[in-house]
Design a protein around this motif. Structure first.
Motif, PDB file in Angstrom:
ATOM      1  N   UNK A 136       8.699  -8.806  11.350  1.00  0.00           N
ATOM      2  CA  UNK A 136       8.552  -7.388  11.047  1.00  0.00           C
ATOM      3  C   UNK A 136       9.619  -6.525  11.684  1.00  0.00           C
ATOM      4  N   UNK A 157       6.590  -3.220   9.491  1.00  0.00           N
ATOM      5  CA  UNK A 157       5.496  -3.187   8.515  1.00  0.00           C
ATOM      6  C   UNK A 157       5.121  -1.748   8.162  1.00  0.00           C
ATOM      7  N   UNK A 158       6.123  -0.912   7.958  1.00  0.00           N
ATOM      8  CA  UNK A 158       5.946   0.497   7.580  1.00  0.00           C
ATOM      9  C   UNK A 158       5.323   1.337   8.693  1.00  0.00           C
ATOM     10  N   UNK A 159       5.357   0.856   9.908  1.00  0.00           N
ATOM     11  CA  UNK A 159       4.798   1.597  11.030  1.00  0.00           C
ATOM     12  C   UNK A 159       5.915   1.850  12.043  1.00  0.00           C
TER      13      UNK A 159
ATOM     14  N   UNK C 204      13.089 -11.450   9.353  1.00  0.00           N
ATOM     15  CA  UNK C 204      14.485 -11.066   9.538  1.00  0.00           C
ATOM     16  C   UNK C 204      15.206 -12.141  10.336  1.00  0.00           C
ATOM     17  N   UNK C 629       2.497  -7.122   2.422  1.00  0.00           N
ATOM     18  CA  UNK C 629       2.083  -5.797   1.957  1.00  0.00           C
ATOM     19  C   UNK C 629       1.442  -5.794   0.585  1.00  0.00           C
TER      20      UNK C 629
END
Ligand SMILES: Cc1cc2nc3c(=O)[nH]c(=O)nc-3n(C[C@H](O)[C@H](O)[C@H](O)COP(=O)(O)OP(=O)(O)OC[C@H]3O[C@@H](n4cnc5c(N)ncnc54)[C@H](O)[C@@H]3O)c2cc1C
Ligand SMILES: NC(=O)c1ccc[n+]([C@@H]2O[C@H](COP(=O)([O-])OP(=O)(O)OC[C@H]3O[C@@H](n4cnc5c(N)ncnc54)[C@H](O)[C@@H]3O)[C@@H](O)[C@H]2O)c1
Ligand SMILES: Cc1cc2nc3c(=O)[nH]c(=O)nc-3n(C[C@H](O)[C@H](O)[C@H](O)COP(=O)(O)O)c2cc1C
Ligand SMILES: [Zn+2]
Lengths: 201, 416, 1029, 100
Positions: A136, A157-159, C204, C629
């Motif tokens: 992440x 994670x979009x946070x 990553x 997600x």
């Protein structure tokens, strides 16, 4: 009326059970602990006050304010770079009088804003911690690229999250906005599941 | 030559050797009454309607690449007239009407497929916004239906209704909306224009616009100078660059929008579906590929390709909406240059330079507009005044405040 | 080695399998003793890189077969004598296996079953596992007998683009008849239609040198770079490193080629900073050294183990990239060249050498290159009888003559195969000899080669144009994208020695560019080889379909037709015939196609040019690109401090942006939401209620210039706001439309707390930072979000003060006199807890907002409820909040929608004329001042029992409802318990001056049409006495 | 695409928010000054017109998911190549001739 005991609760309290998560057999790959009751404050140098501020921080707290993404620790306080002319002052445990009071020597030179309750801080370590975080965190955590004392503000994670390395184990501390703490945990749990994740109190 | 099942059989018997080129690959003449810059959908449609509606045949369409190399050949083929604002609805509805008669108009099957377009909503506020839109459409005589969750479930059972982060509450359906085979639109209009005498010149880049005494006299191209009584610009993503040749600055930024197609599979998605809680819309091409897209990358670009974040965002949204596509494979991704205008709506108008006309600012919505855009632009050029249908698409509306901002995000092109 | 997971040893099948590897390459002995699994006839008795110690079962079209670990589905099918594997896209022609790699156009199957079914899976890359289930696709009723193969009969009518020329009449038939037919016929495999049960993840990876491909070039590059200490990542899409070395029987140094590859892989695995990722396809190359790669973590198993993903999408950041992706062999174009049993020569060698699988017993070899000698050698060593060698060249090299002699094959120099005979399998081939006579030779295998095209796909997307290389009659990478280099076949260096040399060099250079110096790696000895071949694009012959693009059924005739109809640019050729647009993206067909077009249009191949390869290099599961997600984790969920408590109360929650907020708190016996919400509203208006408003954006603004800064971002004035007071503020965008509103308090001379709407919190902070950092850097002001730091509750209602007395510590005087409306103060609560108290009212009642550090939020809500018990306090949610703001005529998101101005909303008086502020000038444009603009009004149903709906449009009474008379719309509605009927807010043309008028609220999409009365937007306590009480 | 934030180092473009053309200057804004046509035109051009060049482009980005600094990035719109990154506040301070 009856006195209820006033205590500060964490965003994870009651939502996440301590103990083993994900893969249960064999050694644990990642160990996580919530850093509770820490004091955090955002210190932003006022216009033209950077130098005097640095000087006062040195004289009062014995810390040389970093001007790069680094964390510099004094004996009971650490200053963690978190933006241009901006630092997170970090104390564990939090001072009784509160962070803004603790930092009053800096008033006038910097804007001081308590964030102790605004962030949830997790300390993570373990043999597979780098691998789990790589799922992440977009930053390079290779020992040659990211060392003890380094910090990075990024998103996972979009946070939004800020992470700093506290030792060579390696151990990292990760601060996320309190409201997102549970979602962050879900990501960490999913990412560390294959290695086995232990949440310790 | 006329196309039909009979010509197909006839040719088949003759080993398919008797077919004519779909359009004439013309050589550039020294002068034309009208030069259209840009051999995309709008440029070709403009030439077609100039000839068909206004009898103006001494026309050239100059294209710097191959015909249809721009957005007309890159878009996700969705057509609809489910707009919100007065300036837009009648124009897009006229376009829908022209689509409905296109095969007959062109004698070319562009596969206009009115399979229905569904815009999903996920909150009460979104529902009310779609009700407002649907009602505006109905007031304009456009078909619109507001469906509740049960109706959507019955129609699209494979959507994620039970484990969704942003639960689906319903959707706005326009049954007459759908898809059209993108390349065929370019080829069909090219054929129609060419048959009516229009010169289509490929690999001919306009490199200068000559203006004398405030009026345009012709254009310089990679194939030399061409005199022109009137010049119409239909350069989509390159509009700013071409307008700059005449010293004009436009209320436009060029952005990249990516699109995607999956491997071909048997029929799975029968309509056009757009997600209301993320950037994702999808339909299935007749060849079987799932054609889908999302938001623009968000930064100025002329590279005609984008980057990973936008791709991941689209696939995350896709999985959130229809988790059945998880094991289907993304086959190809590509990008196009969006002429993002400052209020998200187009410009079809005269310019401060006499006899120079502008058709631009289509953002990611100009494919559906192709017929009406060509039709209105042809009218505007031929008559030297806008038609009522494109009267709102003025270049000076930003100065006067007559904005057409469907999304309400203001002068921030990458948010439209 | 630090790995995301313990990467399966690249030496898959070590031990027993490795034992085979050690033997692999040596002449395998023709199968003596029959083996298990009924595969004996087609499986060599020894050799190959399969694990013969284990046998695994699988089914194809319901029939059971057996193979070995190390097999692909394709090799196992071949080893079981299966030739017919699929049906083609358009003509439904029987198809077999053409290649041994990801470029396979024919052998596509539906792999797995149920929700895990994967259509269009290449049998040539699917690893065999025990219990594998595969089915052929695009056929009905069966693979052997497929009705739609009748299409072949009308093939001439189904020529390229035929559908553009027909199906036009009658128009209505398109959607109803023609299109459904076309759709059903088109497409290949079937999706499961079920939600994907597996999980995926993204990760990553950062490195100095990324090496794409683990063949000889890639291995040498990795070794050279790895030894310097640079951080190296080596990706290979295969489950075993070695590339062509596994497919050929060569000797490298003193080892067999496969063994040498294993040996190098082992050394690489031992280097600490080298990361080997097998089963990992680099699929995309993006800006600034960003690459995407798909790792098939568990596709070689029936199901992923618990807690493990099926696949993982890597985002790799590399300073340098060495493309060592090899080359792809091209088929030859002749009549019925798609018959099962017609196979690429390189694939034939791969099946023999790597899989010990025998694709045929009597072979004909057809090519125009020196590699033929190798093919013939491998075939005859495997005991396959080579009937004939057909070489289009009149002059063939000695190596081929020798091979012919050794294998006893007839050598037909200057000849060509003109047609393959047989339908479900080749039975024979027709050959035109040098003399021009046609001769039929029986065979069950035709090994062909049209030469090799470098796998340069990953260079293409970023704009590098390939250049034509006469030497190898193929396109090779041109000027490469920044940071990328090539080696081996990918760079047009087709020979093994070249591959090793260029690999070693490229690896060392790439590491050097990253600051790592090292010694050149010595290149092992290899047998001399010749990679010469003469281009041969097509063979003229009898009328029969000659395929260029097998997967999309694009034949030579289609290319001719395209040329004929003016579709001469390669891009038009592609789009008109769909050449190269199938799942294989024309890996085997593009070059041949454009070569044919060049010939037809009398242009050179470079003049004709190529199309662009786009990502992904190989198709990628959409689920993998989404990763974690999906479902509830599509986006994070943001929880306010009272969430746990609200759950205990059984609250109903609603998503507002990322936040999850309590919408209402149902009570037993309440029949629907309206009843609960109305009860909550009544409680507030008559007694007291509490609501978590922590989600409102809170921004701390400090500094001597703070007030001046606020003056510039708000339309109204702040410099004159007293310490300890709050004020309502309005912000515009620079284009003059309303951005946001909220109350802002002055806690100290130089400290303000700005509040924003929940929806716009992030946008407003960004806007303020922009104004500070870019527009007015000279101002001495600092700002940051404190939204998460504070738990804030609104305590509203006539009894709110009494409740707060039990919460706020006694030393603070909160009497009306001491703490009036719009007061703000720092206090303490619950016995010494730091707190902030504001006298604000959204509800219109006497109300407060009290904030404590978020960790105490849970304690605070419990304390408020406790202190409120004697006043029958009730929690209220966002719905009740909304009802009360509508009753009070406050604007919110539905009105501040980015299309409204301050004047539209009746807030024009807040636009100061004595100072500048963002949006001041543009708000003044003529159209925004027009009197007939829709402006903010209140609305009541004339029939008081009627329900109102937001989104309804206003049309005049008596007029026909058409766009011309559209006068605006209803923005918000609510049932007002206080008034006992529905009320609405809306934007109505010239509304401000039309109070008392009646209009229709027209709502056709919900079949609504209500007569409503226009009124002042403030329905409740217009004088505002209650909130001052 | 990677942007090398002056402070945080190279990060993916998803960490940044894009605003656009950094060569535009907000016109003088004296509320006392009359809004004549010239002034209106100046504001219109500032808010609505863009050069939108194909080539090097000076543009504003904010590192929202990082240090929150606004940056002036010089980037080639044809290749996406970032040639220069400056700290917007410093550029702005230089513009108004003030000290940090
Ligand atoms: C990925 C993507 C998805 C989309 N999805 C949809 C959708 O679903 N529905 C929808 O309605 N719209 C969609 N659009 C938008 C739509 O495609 C465009 O708005 C529309 O095609 C633009 O009009 P056009 O066809 O004339 O543009 P283009 O086809 O781009 O035509 C412009 C032409 O001008 C040429 N040109 C430029 N400069 C010069 C010069 N100097 N000299 C000569 N020629 C020049 C270009 O080469 C180009 O061919 C999408 C766009 C993209 C990129
Ligand atoms: N004699 C001839 O005419 C001829 C022609 C071509 C190749 N060859 C032989 O082929 C070999 C060439 O060596 P090489 O190393 O250049 O190529 P190679 O084919 O041996 O290896 C390429 C490797 O790259 C992998 N790969 C390809 N694309 C990939 C991607 N996107 N992601 C991950 N992996 C990917 C493949 O799986 C393969 O293992 C030599 O042995 C040469 O003799 C000979
Ligand atoms: C609606 C639509 C469907 C497409 N379907 C396919 C497809 O099935 N296979 C394919 O290879 N490309 C497909 N493409 C993409 C084109 O191959 C090509 O990428 C696109 O036209 C952009 O051109 P470029 O990639 O040459 O820049 C499709 C494009 C569009 C607009
Ligand atoms: Zn930064």
């Amino acid at each position: 009326m009856a006195e209820t005991l006033i205590r500060s609760v964490s965003a994870l309290d009651g939502a996440v059970a301590p103990g083993r998560h994900g893969h249960r057999a064999g050694d644990v790959g990642v160990i996580a602990t919530e850093v509770r009751n820490a004091g955090l404050a955002l210190v932003t140098a006022r216009k033209g006050q950077r130098a005097p501020l640095a000087e006062t921080v040195r004289s009062t707290f014995g810390v040389a304010l970093p001007d790069a993404p680094r964390r510099v620790a004094g004996h009971d306080i650490a200053f963690i770079w978190s933006g241009p002319d901006q630092w997170l002052a970090h104390m564990a445990p939090a001072p009784a009088a509160g962070m803004e009071a603790e930092l009053t020597p800096l008033a006038g030179m910097a804007a001081l804003v308590d964030q102790s309750h605004g962030r949830t801080v997790l300390r993570v370590t373990g043999p597979r911690v780098r691998d789990a975080l790589a799922k992440g965190f977009p930053i390079d955590l290779h020992p040659r690229a990211f060392r003890t004392g380094d910090t990075a503000v990024t998103s996972v994670a979009h946070i939004g999250a800020q992470l700093w390395q506290v030792d060579d184990a390696p151990t990292y501390e990760i601060a996320v906005a309190r409201g997102f703490a549970l979602s962050f945990w879900h990501w960490l749990e999913a990412s560390a599941a294959e290695y086995g994740l232990e949440l310790t109190r | 030559m006329h196309y039909s099942i009979f010509s197909l059989i006839g040719q088949a018997l003759r080993g398919n050797t008797g077919w004519q080129p779909v359009w004439r690959d013309a050589e550039l003449k020294p002068a034309y009454d009208i030069v259209i810059v840009g051999g995309g959908g709008h440029g070709l449609a403009t030439a077609f309607y100039l000839a068909k509606e206004h009898g103006i045949r001494n026309v050239a369409v100059l294209e710097k690449g191959y015909l249809g190399s721009g957005n007309v050949g890159r878009n996700t083929t969705i057509i609809r007239s489910n707009y919100l604002l007065p300036g837009n609805i009648p124009f897009y509805e006229w376009s829908m009407k022209l689509w409905e008669g296109l095969e007959q108009d062109l004698n070319y099957n562009a596969m206009v497929s009115q399979r229905g377009v569904i815009n999903l909503f996920h909150s009460d506020a979104q529902r009310d916004a779609y009700a407002r839109r649907g009602n505006a459409m109905r007031l304009n005589g456009v078909d619109a239906e507001l469906l509740d969750q049960a109706q959507i479930r019955a129609m699209l059972p494979y959507l994620d209704f039970d484990n969704a982060r942003f639960p689906i509450q319903g959707g706005l359906l326009q049954r007459r909306g759908g898809t059209v085979r993108h390349d065929a639109v370019a080829w069909g209009y090219a054929r129609g224009a060419s048959d009516r005498g229009v010169d289509l010149v490929q690999h001919c880049e306009v490199t200068g616009i000559r203006v004398e005494g405030g009026r345009v006299v012709g254009v310089d191209t990679s194939k030399g100078f061409v005199r022109a009584g009137k010049v119409g610009l239909a350069c989509a993503g390159n509009s700013s660059r071409v307008a700059a040749l005449a010293g004009l600055r436009l209320p436009i930024e060029s952005h990249v929008l990516q699109a995607f197609v999956s491997e071909g599979i048997k029929p799975l998605v029968d309509n056009v579906i757009t997600f209301g809680a993320g950037h994702f819309y999808i339909s299935q091409s007749d060849k079987g590929g799932l054609v889908f897209g999302g938001d623009i990358d968000g930064y100025n670009s002329y590279a005609q390709r984008g980057n990973l974040p936008a791709i991941e965002d689209v696939c995350e949204s896709g999985m959130a909406l229809m988790p059945m596509i998880g094991r289907l494979r993304l086959l190809r991704s590509w990008g196009g240059l969006m002429d993002m205008s400052m209020d998200g709506s187009p410009i079809i108008d005269r310019t401060p330079i006499e006899n120079l006309y502008l058709n631009a600012g289509w953002c990611y919505g100009g494919f559906k507009a192709t017929p009406a855009s060509g039709w209105c632009f042809a009218h505007t050029i031929a008559r030297n005044e806008p038609h009522a249908l494109n009267a709102a698409f003025r270049l000076d509306r930003f100065a006067t405040g007559h904005l057409i901002d469907e999304k309400g995000v203001g002068a921030q092109p990458n948010l439209h | 080695m630090s790995g995301i997971r313990d990467v399966p040893s690249p030496l898959v099948g070590e031990g027993q399998g490795g034992g085979e590897a050690r033997r692999g390459g040596r002449p395998p002995t023709p199968n003596p003793s029959p083996q298990g699994g009924g595969e004996s006839r087609w499986r060599l008795g020894s050799g190959g890189l399969i694990d013969r110690s284990r046998s695994v079962g699988f089914t194809f079209d319901g029939r059971g077969y057996r193979g070995h670990p190390g097999d692909t589905l394709a090799s196992a099918l071949i080893a079981n004598g299966v030739r017919l594997v699929g049906r083609s896209f358009k003509y439904h022609r029987p198809r077999g296996i053409l290649t041994a790699g990801p470029e396979e156009p024919n052998a596509l199957v539906e792999l797995r079953s149920g929700a895990r079914r994967e259509p269009n899976t290449r049998a040539t890359t699917a690893e065999l596992y025990d219990g594998l289930v595969a089915a052929s696709q695009n056929r009905w009723p069966s693979l052997r007998f497929d009705l739609l193969s009748l299409n072949s009969l009308v093939a001439p009518v189904l020529s390229a683009g035929f559908y553009y020329k027909t199906f036009m009449w009658p128009a209505s038939f398109w959607e109803k008849v023609y299109e459904p037919l076309i759709r059903r016929a088109a497409g290949l495999g079937r999706a499961s239609g079920e939600s994907d049960p597996d999980t995926y993840e993204k990760a990553f990876l950062h490195c100095d040198v990324l090496i794409v491909g683990g063949g000889p070039a890639g291995l040498m590059a990795a070794l050279a770079a790895g030894r310097t200490g640079a951080r190296v990542v080596l990706c290979d899409e295969d489950f075993r490193l070695g590339g062509r070395l596994l497919a050929e029987s060569l000797v490298v140094g003193e080892r067999s080629s496969a063994e040498w590859a294993a040996h190098i892989a082992a050394e690489l695995a031992a280097l600490p900073d080298v990361r080997i990722l097998p089963r990992t396809t680099v699929v995309g190359s993006y800006d600034d050294g960003t690459y995407s790669a798909l790792e098939r973590v568990n596709d070689h198993l029936a199901e992923p183990p618990e807690h493990e993903p099926r696949q993982r999408l890597w985002r790799i950041f590399a300073k340098r990239c060495v493309l060592a992706a090899g080359a792809i062999e091209r088929p030859l174009v002749f009549g019925d060249n798609d018959r099962p049993g017609v196979m690429l020569a390189g694939a034939v060698r791969a099946y023999l050498n790597r899989y010990a699988a025998v694709p045929g017993r009597n072979a004909v070899v057809f090519a125009a290159g020196d590699e033929t000698a190798r093919t013939v050698g491998d075939l005859s060593r495997a005991g396959v009888r080579v009937e004939a060698i057909v070489d289009a060249r009149t002059e063939v090299p000695a190596s081929i003559e020798a091979a012919a002699k050794a294998s006893g094959a007839r050598l037909l120099a200057g000849g060509a195969v003109v047609r393959a005979i047989g339908s479900h399998a080749v039975r024979a081939v027709d050959i035109r000899t040098a003399k021009g006579e046609t001769e039929r030779i029986a065979c069950d295998l035709l090994a062909m080669s049209g030469g090799w095209s470098p796998t340069l796909h990953l260079t293409s997307h970023r704009g590098s144009k390939p250049v034509w290389d006469e030497r190898i009659a193929a396109f090779v990478p041109g000027a490469l994208p920044k940071g990328m280099s090539t080696s081996g076949a990918a760079g047009g260096r087709l020979g093994l020695l070249e591959a090793l040399e260029t690999g070693a060099r490229a690896g060392l250079e790439a590491a050097g560019d990253c600051g790592y110096a090292g010694q050149p790696v010595e290149v092992p000895e290899v047998e001399p080889e010749s990679t010469v071949f003469a281009p041969l694009w097509r063979v003229r012959g009898p009328k029969a379909k000659a395929f260029v693009d097998f997967q999309n059924d694009v034949s030579e005739d289609d290319v001719a037709l395209a040329a004929h109809e003016g579709m001469r640019s390669v891009e038009h050729l592609k789009r008109y015939t769909t050449l190269g647009m199938a799942a294989d993206q024309g890996k085997t067909s593009n070059v041949t196609g454009l070569a044919l077009m060049a010939e037809l249009t009398a242009r050179s191949i470079p003049q004709t040019g190529t199309t662009t390869f786009r990502p992904p290099f190989a198709p990628v599961a959409i689920g993998a690109i989404a990763g974690h997600h999906r479902g509830k984790e599509f986006r994070p969920t943001r929880l306010p401090p009272s969430h746990r408590w609200a759950q205990e109360q059984g609250a109903v929650f609603v998503e507002t942006g990322y936040w999850l907020r309590a919408q209402w708190y149902p009570r037993p016996g309440e029949s629907d939401w309206l009843e609960s919400v109305s009860r909550e509203v009544r409680t507030v208006r008559s007694g007291v209620g509490v609501c978590d408003v922590s989600t409102l954006g809170k921004i701390d603004v400090q500094g001597p210039d703070a007030a001046e800064f606020l003056n510039r971002i708000y339309t109204n004035t702040w410099t004159n706001l007293a310490v300890g007071r709050a004020r309502y503020g309005l912000m515009l965008r620079e284009d003059g439309f309303v951005l946001d509103d909220g109350t802002t308090s002055r806690l100290a001379e130089h400290r303000f707390i700005v509040t924003t709407t929940t929806a716009n919190a992030a946008k407003v902070l960004q806007h303020m930072e922009y104004c500070h950092q870019w527009l007015w850097p000279e101002l001495d002001v600092a700002m940051c979000s404190i939204t998460e730091q504070w738990a804030q509750f609104s305590v509203a209602g006539p009894c709110s003060r009494d409740v707060l007395r039990g919460v706020v510590d006694p030393q603070h005087d909160i009497s009306n006199a001491a703490f009036p409306y719009m007061a703000a103060a720092e206090v303490s609560a619950m016995g010494g807890i730091q707190a902030r108290l504001f006298r604000l009212s959204f509800s219109g009642e006497l109300a407060y907002e009290i904030a404590v550090p978020a960790g105490y939020g849970d304690a605070l809500i419990r304390r408020i409820m406790e202190a409120g018990r004697e006043f029958a306090i009730a929690p209220y949610g966002t719905e009740a909040l909304g009802v009360m703001r509508i009753e009070k005529g406050h604007v919110a998101g539905n009105e501040i929608n980015g299309q409204t101005t301050a004047r539209d909303l009746g807030l024009g008086r807040m636009m100061s004329s004595r100072k500048d502020y963002v949006g001041r000038v543009m708000a003044d444009r003529p159209a925004l001042l027009a009197p007939d603009r829709p402006t903010f009004v209140g609305l009541k149903p004339v029939d008081r029992t009627a329900r109102l709906r937001a989104g309804a449009h206003f049309v005049p009474v008596g007029a026909e409802a058409v766009a011309a008379v559209d006068q605006g719309y209803m923005t918000s509605v609510a049932f007002s318990p206080a008034l006992g009927h529905w009320v609405g807010l809306g934007l109505l043309a010239g509304g401000a001056s039309r109070h008392g008028e009646r209009v229709r609220a027209y709502d056709p999409v919900r079949s609504g049409d209500e007569l409503v009365e226009v009124c002042d937007p403030v329905f409740y306590d217009p004088a505002g006495e209650r909130l001052r009480g | 695409m990677r942007i090398d934030c002056c402070y945080c180092g190279p990060r993916g473009n998803e960490e940044f928010a894009y605003l656009g053309d950094a060569t535009l200057a907000r016109p003088p804004a004296d509320p006392a000054a009359p809004l004549d046509d010239a002034a209106r035109a100046q504001w219109h051009d500032y808010v609505y017109l863009r050069d939108n060049p194909a080539g090097p482009h000076r543009e504003l980005w904010q590192h929202v998911s990082g240090c929150r600094a606004w940056l002036v990035v010089t980037r080639d719109t044809r290749t996406h190549e970032v040639v220069k990154v400056e700290f917007a506040r410093e550029v702005a301070l230089a513009r108004v001739g003030a000290k940090p």
